[in-house]
Design a protein around this motif. Structure first.
Motif, short mmCIF file in Angstrom:
data_model
loop_
_atom_site.label_atom_id
_atom_site.label_comp_id
_atom_site.label_asym_id
_atom_site.label_seq_id
_atom_site.Cartn_x
_atom_site.Cartn_y
_atom_site.Cartn_z
N GLU A 84 67.93 -68.56 26.29
CA GLU A 84 66.53 -68.17 26.12
C GLU A 84 65.74 -69.37 25.62
N THR A 85 64.41 -69.29 25.74
CA THR A 85 63.55 -70.37 25.26
C THR A 85 62.72 -69.86 24.10
N LYS A 86 62.76 -70.60 22.99
CA LYS A 86 62.01 -70.22 21.80
C LYS A 86 60.55 -70.67 21.92
N ALA A 87 59.76 -70.31 20.95
CA ALA A 87 58.33 -70.63 20.98
C ALA A 87 58.08 -72.13 21.01
N ASP A 88 59.00 -72.93 20.41
CA ASP A 88 58.83 -74.38 20.41
C ASP A 88 59.43 -75.04 21.64
N ALA A 89 59.83 -74.23 22.62
CA ALA A 89 60.39 -74.68 23.91
C ALA A 89 61.84 -75.14 23.80
N SER A 90 62.45 -75.00 22.65
CA SER A 90 63.87 -75.35 22.51
C SER A 90 64.74 -74.17 22.94
N PRO A 91 65.96 -74.44 23.40
CA PRO A 91 66.83 -73.36 23.87
C PRO A 91 67.55 -72.67 22.72
N VAL A 92 67.93 -71.41 22.94
CA VAL A 92 68.75 -70.66 21.99
C VAL A 92 69.69 -69.76 22.78
N ASP B 279 74.29 -69.39 19.07
CA ASP B 279 73.49 -69.80 17.91
C ASP B 279 73.33 -68.64 16.93
N ARG B 280 72.95 -67.49 17.45
CA ARG B 280 72.63 -66.34 16.60
C ARG B 280 73.89 -65.79 15.93
N ALA B 281 74.98 -65.71 16.67
CA ALA B 281 76.21 -65.17 16.09
C ALA B 281 76.75 -66.08 14.99
N ALA B 282 76.70 -67.40 15.24
CA ALA B 282 77.18 -68.35 14.22
C ALA B 282 76.32 -68.29 12.97
N GLU B 283 75.00 -68.19 13.16
CA GLU B 283 74.12 -68.12 11.99
C GLU B 283 74.38 -66.87 11.17
N ALA B 284 74.57 -65.74 11.84
CA ALA B 284 74.85 -64.48 11.13
C ALA B 284 76.13 -64.60 10.31
N LEU B 285 77.16 -65.19 10.89
CA LEU B 285 78.41 -65.37 10.15
C LEU B 285 78.20 -66.24 8.92
N ALA C 5 66.60 -67.79 11.93
CA ALA C 5 65.79 -66.89 11.11
C ALA C 5 64.36 -67.40 11.01
N VAL C 6 64.21 -68.71 10.84
CA VAL C 6 62.87 -69.30 10.78
C VAL C 6 62.15 -69.13 12.12
N ALA C 7 62.89 -69.31 13.22
CA ALA C 7 62.28 -69.14 14.54
C ALA C 7 61.75 -67.73 14.74
N THR C 8 62.41 -66.75 14.13
CA THR C 8 62.03 -65.35 14.30
C THR C 8 60.96 -64.91 13.30
N ALA C 9 61.17 -65.27 12.04
CA ALA C 9 60.32 -64.74 10.97
C ALA C 9 59.42 -65.78 10.31
N GLY C 10 59.55 -67.03 10.67
CA GLY C 10 58.77 -68.08 10.04
C GLY C 10 59.48 -68.68 8.84
N ALA C 11 59.02 -69.85 8.44
CA ALA C 11 59.63 -70.55 7.30
C ALA C 11 59.15 -69.97 5.99
N PRO C 12 59.97 -70.02 4.94
CA PRO C 12 59.51 -69.60 3.62
C PRO C 12 58.29 -70.41 3.18
N ASP C 13 57.48 -69.83 2.32
CA ASP C 13 56.29 -70.53 1.83
C ASP C 13 56.66 -71.78 1.05
N GLN C 14 57.75 -71.72 0.29
CA GLN C 14 58.19 -72.88 -0.46
C GLN C 14 59.69 -72.80 -0.71
N ALA C 15 60.25 -73.95 -1.01
CA ALA C 15 61.68 -74.03 -1.30
C ALA C 15 61.93 -73.79 -2.78
N GLU C 16 63.05 -73.14 -3.07
CA GLU C 16 63.47 -72.95 -4.45
C GLU C 16 64.26 -74.17 -4.92
N ALA C 17 64.60 -74.20 -6.20
CA ALA C 17 65.32 -75.36 -6.75
C ALA C 17 66.65 -75.58 -6.05
#
Length: 262
Positions: A40-48, A52-58, A77-89
């Motif tokens: 499949e092609t993501k919004a940024d035109a990169s393939p998935v 990819d998804r199964a490995a990330e879930a594991l 997860a970022v491709a689907t839901a967006g990046a967090p607003d900020q990083a934690e420590a």
């Protein structure tokens, strides 16, 4: 839980744990390779792919079980839901299958990447190359080096080599030959080789190549584990300001950088 994380980081238990998780993700990915996996092609035109998804879930599930409450920033997860607003420590950066385009085309240089970030710096990382069943992980303790193994074999320590008279660069396959030649020369390398994925960091870390300059944009999960490995082996990853590449930046995006060996 942060105390447990820090204790495991210091003892080497965390390195062993993330190496095992990344290798299990690699074993999950392998049946999809060279098997006409749907793309499949993501919004940024990169393939998935489903790999990819199964490995990330594991990976995400296993890390949450070991170290609950630690923030996770993972590519799909970022491709689907967006990046967090900020990083934690403390947070994890995960690229479950770096080099998906090459993976789809049947090339070997794709990787699984897990990095632990603390206050903007990569403090632990593992990179696995499923096609060759090879793992690189940053060892515990300053100056301890990088551990490399083939699946099921003992660990060996590897380090960067001293810069040779004729250093060789590794460059992204996305560049034209003319662009690559000019970029390699800018960093003192008359010779260069094209390669996919974070494997470039690992091959510099084990002393086979000398530099990996990058001008185009990358995401932080593309580089964090490789940087942890290369720095542990005695190398450096420097941003455009000449300082070590940092993490938790806006949108988790990198600017230009260069990875260097000895």
């Amino acid at each position: 839980m942060t105390k447990t994380l820090q204790a495991d980081l210091a003892s080497g238990a965390l390195a062993e744990a993330i190496a095992d998780i990344a290798e299990d993700a690699a074993r999950l990915i392998l049946p999809y390779w060279r098997a006409d996996t749907a793309v499949e092609t993501k919004a940024d035109a990169s393939p998935v792919t489903e790999a990819d998804r199964a490995a990330e879930a594991l990976i995400v599930t296993r890390l949450a079980a070991l170290y609950p409450g630690i923030q996770t920033v993972a590519e799909e997860a970022v491709a689907t839901a967006g990046a967090p607003d900020q990083a934690e420590a403390w947070f994890w950066l995960i690229d479950p299958l770096d080099g998906t385009r090459g993976f789809v085309e049947g090339r070997e240089s794709y990787t699984v990447n897990i990095a632990l970030i603390h206050d903007g710096a990569p403090v632990a990382g593992v990179v696995v190359a499923p096609a060759t069943a090879t793992t690189w992980v940053s060892a515990a303790g300053e100056g301890a080096g990088v551990l490399r193994r083939r699946f099921g074999e003992p660990w060996q320590t590897v380090r960067v080599r001293d810069r040779p008279t004729t250093p060789v660069a590794l460059l992204s396959h996305s560049m034209t030959d003319d662009e690559a030649g000019r970029l390699a020369a800018r960093h003192g390398c008359a010779q260069w080789q094209g390669m996919d994925s974070s494997l470039k960091f690992c091959l510099i870390a084990e002393g086979r190549f000398d530099a990996y300059p990058r001008t185009g944009p990358t995401s932080e999960w593309d580089t964090a584990a490789g940087q942890a490995v290369l720095e542990a082996a005695g190398g450096r990853v420097l941003g455009g300001d000449g300082q070590p590449l940092r993490y938790g930046k806006p949108s988790f995006l990198n600017g230009p950088f260069v990875a260097l060996g000895g």
